[in-house]
Design a protein around this motif. Structure first.
Motif, PDB file in Angstrom:
ATOM      1  N   THR A   1     101.801  72.822 -52.927  1.00  0.00           N
ATOM      2  CA  THR A   1     101.038  71.588 -53.091  1.00  0.00           C
ATOM      3  C   THR A   1     101.595  70.753 -54.235  1.00  0.00           C
ATOM      4  O   THR A   1     102.410  71.232 -55.036  1.00  0.00           O
ATOM      5  N   ALA A   2     101.150  69.507 -54.331  1.00  0.00           N
ATOM      6  CA  ALA A   2     101.690  68.570 -55.312  1.00  0.00           C
ATOM      7  C   ALA A   2     100.976  68.676 -56.654  1.00  0.00           C
ATOM      8  O   ALA A   2      99.773  68.928 -56.719  1.00  0.00           O
TER       9      ALA A   2
ATOM     10  N   ASP B   1     103.767  64.566 -58.870  1.00  0.00           N
ATOM     11  CA  ASP B   1     104.604  64.739 -57.682  1.00  0.00           C
ATOM     12  C   ASP B   1     104.233  63.745 -56.588  1.00  0.00           C
ATOM     13  O   ASP B   1     103.062  63.387 -56.427  1.00  0.00           O
TER      14      ASP B   1
ATOM     15  N   ASP C   1     105.318  64.454 -53.423  1.00  0.00           N
ATOM     16  CA  ASP C   1     105.430  65.178 -52.164  1.00  0.00           C
ATOM     17  C   ASP C   1     104.880  66.594 -52.277  1.00  0.00           C
ATOM     18  O   ASP C   1     104.693  67.121 -53.374  1.00  0.00           O
ATOM     19  N   VAL C   2     104.615  67.176 -51.117  1.00  0.00           N
ATOM     20  CA  VAL C   2     104.318  68.602 -50.993  1.00  0.00           C
ATOM     21  C   VAL C   2     105.489  69.221 -50.235  1.00  0.00           C
ATOM     22  O   VAL C   2     106.282  68.514 -49.620  1.00  0.00           O
TER      23      VAL C   2
ATOM     24  N   ASP D   1     110.174  68.422 -47.635  1.00  0.00           N
ATOM     25  CA  ASP D   1     109.329  67.585 -48.489  1.00  0.00           C
ATOM     26  C   ASP D   1     108.552  66.602 -47.621  1.00  0.00           C
ATOM     27  O   ASP D   1     109.126  65.915 -46.773  1.00  0.00           O
TER      28      ASP D   1
ATOM     29  N   ASP E   1     105.233  63.599 -47.724  1.00  0.00           N
ATOM     30  CA  ASP E   1     104.347  62.739 -48.507  1.00  0.00           C
ATOM     31  C   ASP E   1     103.047  63.477 -48.824  1.00  0.00           C
ATOM     32  O   ASP E   1     102.370  63.987 -47.929  1.00  0.00           O
ATOM     33  N   LYS E   2     102.687  63.522 -50.118  1.00  0.00           N
ATOM     34  CA  LYS E   2     101.503  64.296 -50.514  1.00  0.00           C
ATOM     35  C   LYS E   2     100.208  63.732 -49.938  1.00  0.00           C
ATOM     36  O   LYS E   2      99.205  64.445 -49.844  1.00  0.00           O
TER      37      LYS E   2
ATOM     38  N   ILE F   1      98.873  65.760 -46.869  1.00  0.00           N
ATOM     39  CA  ILE F   1      98.696  67.181 -47.107  1.00  0.00           C
ATOM     40  C   ILE F   1      97.813  67.846 -46.049  1.00  0.00           C
ATOM     41  O   ILE F   1      98.050  68.990 -45.661  1.00  0.00           O
TER      42      ILE F   1
END
Length: 206
Positions: A91-92, A96, A98-99, A113, A115-116, A119
């Protein structure tokens, strides 16, 4: 032509984006899905360089050399021929963007990677891959047990036949061989799963 500009239209960068189901036909990997054989896309992560297309039968990876090159290398990893292991979701942190979802399929490691802000969708993919990994591991154990069971049964039959001494050896071999073949064929079909559409249907919510 349309797919050439799809990455710009979808606002993609080096960090992957989860593609909406309605846009599956806009990505390049859709051209390599075996629609004719019932293959179906369930999840796509796309960046400017790469596409990761998860179907019911395989992971299709369009591996890009760079974000500015249109050249791609197509790689296909079928679930039937490759185990999935070491499934992780990172997780981010606060800063961050990204995740990361990480896993190994066959002997190839992936760290993607995403985009967070997506999620929740990545969590669904994580659950699906983890379940497939568990199923394949369980089936491999059961297939091994079936082979051990077969060898034990063959040993008992051979010992009994040798004691009786009334059965022709060639006939005995043919009977045991035919029975063993049918047993292994049935167990292989039972434990060698190729299509994991039911798993994706359960966990992927788009």
């Amino acid at each position: 032509m349309f797919k050439k500009i799809a990455s710009d239209a979808l606002g993609l960068s080096d960090i992957g984006k989860v593609i909406d189901r309605k846009d599956f036909d806009k990505v390049d990997s859709d051209d390599y899905v075996l629609h004719e054989e019932g293959e179906r896309i369930y999840f796509i992560i796309k960046s400017k360089k790469d596409e990761y297309c998860f179907t019911n039968l395989a992971l299709i990876h369009l591996d890009g050399e760079s974000a500015v090159s249109s050249k791609r290398v197509l790689k296909r990893y079928s679930y039937g021929r490759n185990d999935i292991s070491n499934v992780y979701l990172e997780t981010a942190g606060r800063v961050d963007l990204d995740v990361e979802i990480k896993f190994v399929i066959g002997s190839t490691s992936f760290s993607i990677d995403v985009d967070k802000n997506q999620i929740e969708q990545v969590k669904d993919l994580y659950k699906a891959l983890l379940k497939i990994s568990d199923i394949k591991s369980h089936n491999a154990e059961m297939h091994h047990f079936s082979k051990v069971s077969l060898e034990m049964a063959k040993g008992i039959v051979e010992n009994q036949s040798s004691v009786g001494g009334s059965v022709n050896l060639a006939e005995q071999f043919n009977i045991i061989n035919a029975s063993s073949y049918e047993w292994m064929k049935s167990k292989y079909a039972e434990y060698h799963v190729k299509d994991f559409g039911d798993v994706f249907e359960k966990f992927i919510n788009q």
